[in-house]
Design a protein around this motif. Sequence first.
Motif, PDB file in Angstrom:
ATOM      1  N   GLY A  86      11.069 -22.307  31.635  1.00  0.00           N
ATOM      2  CA  GLY A  86      11.128 -22.139  33.081  1.00  0.00           C
ATOM      3  C   GLY A  86      12.163 -21.080  33.401  1.00  0.00           C
ATOM      4  N   GLY A  87      12.198 -20.674  34.638  1.00  0.00           N
ATOM      5  CA  GLY A  87      13.180 -19.644  35.006  1.00  0.00           C
ATOM      6  C   GLY A  87      12.961 -19.247  36.428  1.00  0.00           C
ATOM      7  N   GLY A  88      13.002 -17.953  36.705  1.00  0.00           N
ATOM      8  CA  GLY A  88      12.722 -17.519  38.056  1.00  0.00           C
ATOM      9  C   GLY A  88      13.801 -16.605  38.585  1.00  0.00           C
ATOM     10  N   TYR A 112      17.719 -19.582  26.397  1.00  0.00           N
ATOM     11  CA  TYR A 112      17.260 -18.207  26.621  1.00  0.00           C
ATOM     12  C   TYR A 112      17.543 -17.661  28.009  1.00  0.00           C
ATOM     13  CZ  TYR A 112      14.726 -18.887  22.270  1.00  0.00           C
ATOM     14  OH  TYR A 112      14.409 -19.127  20.973  1.00  0.00           O
ATOM     15  N   GLY A 113      18.031 -18.495  28.908  1.00  0.00           N
ATOM     16  CA  GLY A 113      18.216 -18.026  30.286  1.00  0.00           C
ATOM     17  C   GLY A 113      16.874 -17.824  30.964  1.00  0.00           C
ATOM     18  N   THR A 114      16.920 -17.270  32.151  1.00  0.00           N
ATOM     19  CA  THR A 114      15.689 -17.100  32.921  1.00  0.00           C
ATOM     20  C   THR A 114      14.731 -16.103  32.276  1.00  0.00           C
ATOM     21  OG1 THR A 114      16.790 -15.410  34.262  1.00  0.00           O
ATOM     22  CG2 THR A 114      16.801 -17.648  35.126  1.00  0.00           C
ATOM     23  N   VAL A 144      13.477 -15.955  29.578  1.00  0.00           N
ATOM     24  CA  VAL A 144      12.462 -16.549  28.702  1.00  0.00           C
ATOM     25  C   VAL A 144      11.067 -16.423  29.329  1.00  0.00           C
ATOM     26  CG1 VAL A 144      12.594 -18.922  29.596  1.00  0.00           C
ATOM     27  CG2 VAL A 144      12.023 -18.531  27.181  1.00  0.00           C
ATOM     28  N   LEU A 145      11.014 -16.155  30.619  1.00  0.00           N
ATOM     29  CA  LEU A 145       9.711 -16.046  31.291  1.00  0.00           C
ATOM     30  C   LEU A 145       8.954 -14.756  30.973  1.00  0.00           C
ATOM     31  CD1 LEU A 145      10.225 -17.296  34.955  1.00  0.00           C
ATOM     32  CD2 LEU A 145       9.029 -18.449  33.095  1.00  0.00           C
TER      33      LEU A 145
END
Lengths: 74, 599
Positions: A72-74, B241-243, B245-246
């Motif tokens: 997830g992230g964003g 991985y932090g954001t 990773v997307l």
Amino acid sequence: MRVTVRLFASLRKGRTKSAVLDLADGAALRAVLQRLEIPEDEVSLRLVNGQFAEFEQVLASEDVVSLFPAIGGG
Amino acid sequence: MGGYCGKVLRVDLSKGEVASEPLDMELAKKFIGGRGLATAYLRREIDPQVDALSPENKLILATGPLTGSSAPAAGRYMAVTKSPLTGTVASSNAGGKWGPQLKFAGYDMVIFEGKSPSPCYVAIRDGEAEILPAEAYWGKRVWEKTDALVEEFGDKRASVLTIGRAGEALSPIAAIMNDKFRAAGRSGVGAVMGSKNLAAVVVAGTGRVEPEDKEATTELVKELRTRLRENAVTGEGLPTYGTAVLVNIINELGIYPTRNFQETQFVEADKASGEALAEKYLTGRDVCWGCPIACGRYSRADDVEGGGPEYETIWAYSADCGVSDLASVIKANAWCNEYGLDTISAGATIACAMELYQRGLVTKEQLGDGPPLEWGSGEAIVEWTRRMGTGEGFGAELALGSYRLAEKYGVPELSMSVKKQELPAYDPRGLQGHGLQYATSNRGGCHVRGYLIAPEVLGVPEKLDPHALEGKAGWAKLFQDLTASIDSLGLCLFTSFALTADDYAGLYSAIAAPGCTAEALLKTGDRIWNAERLFNLAAGVGPEQDTLPKRLLEEPVADGPSKGRVHRLPELLDEYYRERGWDAEGAPTKEKLAELDLV
């Protein structure tokens, strides 16, 4: 048949980034995980040629399989 | 009432006066805090039609009742004002430790009004505030200024919120920076600070945020922290991985906007991904106050070290500009941090300029001694970001943001923006719900007003078909309302990968508002959304701007997994208005306003 497999994020640990596998005709996506010894519960997102797929999806020659853990992230 | 300090600091910059006043608790009950409550104050105190960069505009820095509490990831504050970029309400959110320190110093929010006759900064400690001269800091880089201000303040716990040269020069894509690398990035809030000659706000305090029900809070916080730790996204994916990773999943799906959205896959994406960042450039992790997730990164490329880059930043400078060199992305990101530029808007504006250059609308001669704006040029993204920050030559045109830049060359449709704010890192042609959310976001092009990537891509809370239209209007409303509540509580949105509306209601109930339910919380989110909409309508930003760039509505994707697709907004918008209880013109009906007790 030959399929290309791409692994991402933590699925790369101790494995590879990508591989070309020889699979029996009619093999399902699940067979890729078995061949690479990846437990199913480690795989959250599965794509075949950029489209979401289930473990049961039957693969075709030259398919590209992309596997991801939960991310997830964003 | 627990959670709140119950005090507002009002700073009249024109008169050079500071005053403390009680927080309007009746309004707080209706709008929570942070984004919601600050919007309610803004609506009450300014004419939505004012020039955003005039002294008549106000800037509100607001925490939520949970900011600085023991709730997980409760380190957020919001910068709320009228946006010089979009003309809508701006509400930009940042982590770090500034928000909690403001609470520890005894204030829920600070309202800045007027304009200082000369550069100044405001120092706040334990219920005391003073306006101090800042000529010496004007023009300085963010990192250097932050260190110097902490030194002058004389307390190492102090948190510095500041702007860079972009904000001082009133760039409509200027960010507010805090704790060096954290940014309330979007909608040009940094320019509003600059327009008031306000260089910085330094704060430290020794107070605590007391919950209403200590026992219930302790128990619930323990449970939710465990859940966040055990969740695959918040406990492993984001911390590792932090954001960024997307990058690969979005690219593999063919929804990774490339070369200013001319394509939707970047063949070299993996070279500038979260995995590549972790492998080659990562030097450490950056943790916001009280956060168990710790998604922030520190990275180093050659002699440049700093916070980030985040997923959105990587996308804007990498795929959107066709650049695969992650070291250049890290350097461009560092200039954004030093000069206080929003990385999404800055990178996407360079991408837009690259398309203008591709089409011969911007020529080599105009660029002077600067590098050609060629797709894939690492040198171009670094140097033009630097010049955007300093305003040198063509850099001053770039600092206008993509819409005003493209409009200047007669092609505003080449700005990939909504309401003049640059779109983030997901191509809506392969994401019908997320695209609807872009079109209807109250602050223009934005991914965090209602992050439908969660259900449409990541399967949270359940997997939705990204190409389907059915039900998407309802999902957009639900996500927008819940997000408005989370932003108003003072929590990080990333907690929503693991927590539910019931959990947020539980935290709010235990810490500040006994008896709150998920249903009530969502209704409050609905009220906040409608209050923002009313501001925008009164500001003259109406339903004609609830749209997407022409390219995304009319140009089918040429290749890859999204081949042949466009965004089908016209089929979704009416349904969305109905879900919201709005009329055909996109205005809340009388019945809706009565239901929400809103005027």
